[in-house]
Design a protein around this motif. Sequence first.
Motif, PDB file in Angstrom:
ATOM      1  N   GLY A  35      11.714 -25.837  59.669  1.00  0.00           N
ATOM      2  CA  GLY A  35      12.713 -25.103  60.419  1.00  0.00           C
ATOM      3  C   GLY A  35      13.573 -24.303  59.459  1.00  0.00           C
ATOM      4  N   ALA A  36      14.433 -23.501  60.009  1.00  0.00           N
ATOM      5  CA  ALA A  36      15.293 -22.667  59.167  1.00  0.00           C
ATOM      6  C   ALA A  36      16.237 -23.513  58.331  1.00  0.00           C
ATOM      7  CB  ALA A  36      16.077 -21.695  60.040  1.00  0.00           C
ATOM      8  N   VAL A  37      16.730 -24.596  58.906  1.00  0.00           N
ATOM      9  CA  VAL A  37      17.667 -25.453  58.179  1.00  0.00           C
ATOM     10  C   VAL A  37      16.943 -26.198  57.061  1.00  0.00           C
ATOM     11  CG1 VAL A  37      19.219 -27.433  58.392  1.00  0.00           C
ATOM     12  CG2 VAL A  37      19.171 -25.700  60.178  1.00  0.00           C
ATOM     13  N   LYS A  38      15.739 -26.682  57.336  1.00  0.00           N
ATOM     14  CA  LYS A  38      14.990 -27.418  56.314  1.00  0.00           C
ATOM     15  C   LYS A  38      14.532 -26.521  55.180  1.00  0.00           C
ATOM     16  CE  LYS A  38      13.211 -31.299  58.947  1.00  0.00           C
ATOM     17  NZ  LYS A  38      12.024 -32.012  59.371  1.00  0.00           N
ATOM     18  N   LYS A  39      14.283 -25.264  55.458  1.00  0.00           N
ATOM     19  CA  LYS A  39      13.798 -24.353  54.420  1.00  0.00           C
ATOM     20  C   LYS A  39      14.929 -23.705  53.626  1.00  0.00           C
ATOM     21  CE  LYS A  39       9.324 -23.136  56.267  1.00  0.00           C
ATOM     22  NZ  LYS A  39       8.426 -22.063  56.646  1.00  0.00           N
ATOM     23  N   SER A  40      16.167 -23.892  54.068  1.00  0.00           N
ATOM     24  CA  SER A  40      17.285 -23.276  53.355  1.00  0.00           C
ATOM     25  C   SER A  40      17.599 -24.069  52.087  1.00  0.00           C
ATOM     26  CB  SER A  40      18.521 -23.224  54.254  1.00  0.00           C
ATOM     27  OG  SER A  40      19.010 -24.528  54.487  1.00  0.00           O
ATOM     28  N   GLY A  45      25.296 -30.915  49.144  1.00  0.00           N
ATOM     29  CA  GLY A  45      25.982 -30.829  50.412  1.00  0.00           C
ATOM     30  C   GLY A  45      26.687 -29.522  50.681  1.00  0.00           C
ATOM     31  N   GLN A  46      26.491 -28.547  49.803  1.00  0.00           N
ATOM     32  CA  GLN A  46      27.151 -27.258  49.976  1.00  0.00           C
ATOM     33  C   GLN A  46      26.112 -26.152  49.912  1.00  0.00           C
ATOM     34  OE1 GLN A  46      29.990 -27.018  46.842  1.00  0.00           O
ATOM     35  NE2 GLN A  46      31.267 -28.649  47.650  1.00  0.00           N
ATOM     36  N   ASP A  47      26.423 -25.061  50.570  1.00  0.00           N
ATOM     37  CA  ASP A  47      25.550 -23.900  50.465  1.00  0.00           C
ATOM     38  C   ASP A  47      25.673 -23.315  49.064  1.00  0.00           C
ATOM     39  OD1 ASP A  47      24.678 -24.092  53.066  1.00  0.00           O
ATOM     40  OD2 ASP A  47      26.345 -22.887  53.833  1.00  0.00           O
ATOM     41  N   PRO A  48      24.563 -22.952  48.440  1.00  0.00           N
ATOM     42  CA  PRO A  48      24.642 -22.383  47.099  1.00  0.00           C
ATOM     43  C   PRO A  48      25.342 -21.030  47.112  1.00  0.00           C
ATOM     44  CG  PRO A  48      22.397 -22.320  47.909  1.00  0.00           C
ATOM     45  CD  PRO A  48      23.195 -23.072  48.909  1.00  0.00           C
ATOM     46  N   VAL A  49      26.171 -20.799  46.123  1.00  0.00           N
ATOM     47  CA  VAL A  49      26.905 -19.547  45.992  1.00  0.00           C
ATOM     48  C   VAL A  49      26.490 -18.903  44.675  1.00  0.00           C
ATOM     49  CG1 VAL A  49      29.185 -18.508  45.806  1.00  0.00           C
ATOM     50  CG2 VAL A  49      28.836 -20.494  47.275  1.00  0.00           C
ATOM     51  N   GLY A  50      26.123 -17.658  44.716  1.00  0.00           N
ATOM     52  CA  GLY A  50      25.732 -16.963  43.495  1.00  0.00           C
ATOM     53  C   GLY A  50      24.263 -17.135  43.193  1.00  0.00           C
ATOM     54  N   THR A  51      23.909 -16.730  42.001  1.00  0.00           N
ATOM     55  CA  THR A  51      22.521 -16.778  41.578  1.00  0.00           C
ATOM     56  C   THR A  51      22.239 -18.049  40.773  1.00  0.00           C
ATOM     57  OG1 THR A  51      20.841 -15.667  40.262  1.00  0.00           O
ATOM     58  CG2 THR A  51      23.090 -15.397  39.550  1.00  0.00           C
ATOM     59  N   ALA A  52      20.996 -18.412  40.683  1.00  0.00           N
ATOM     60  CA  ALA A  52      20.604 -19.588  39.905  1.00  0.00           C
ATOM     61  C   ALA A  52      20.569 -19.278  38.416  1.00  0.00           C
ATOM     62  CB  ALA A  52      19.243 -20.082  40.360  1.00  0.00           C
TER      63      ALA A  52
END
Length: 125
Positions: A35-40, A45-52
């Motif tokens: 699903g979209a949530v599993k593939k994100s 516990g946080q959405d990634p911000v910026g580049t890796a």
Amino acid sequence: MITEFLPLFLMIVMAFGLAYTLLKVAEYFGPYQPGAVKKSPYESGQDPVGTARDRYSIKFYLVAMIFIVFDVELVFLYPWAVSFRTFLAAGGGAALISVSVIAVFLFVLVVGLIYDVKKGGIDWD
């Protein structure tokens, strides 16, 4: 000579075969519900911000260096301290060589620690 190790090689082949078989059975019979949530992407516990590709602060490496200095020091000093009594019993030459080797070892560790302190690795801002 190789026949002596044949049971060992057979056991290793059987272990890898069993592991591979169990993984494939789980892949075949297991549920697959993407699903979209599993593939994100997910990170702590946080959405990634910026580049890796962001660079780490030098502080991270300095703290790691402090850990390695003290960890290595303990790993080598404890067995030396336990066996030092046998060096003393063996005679003055063995004890002198043992103490001089540990003195050089501690000198290298202290130089690393001084470098770390001068670069600000212990400043916990």
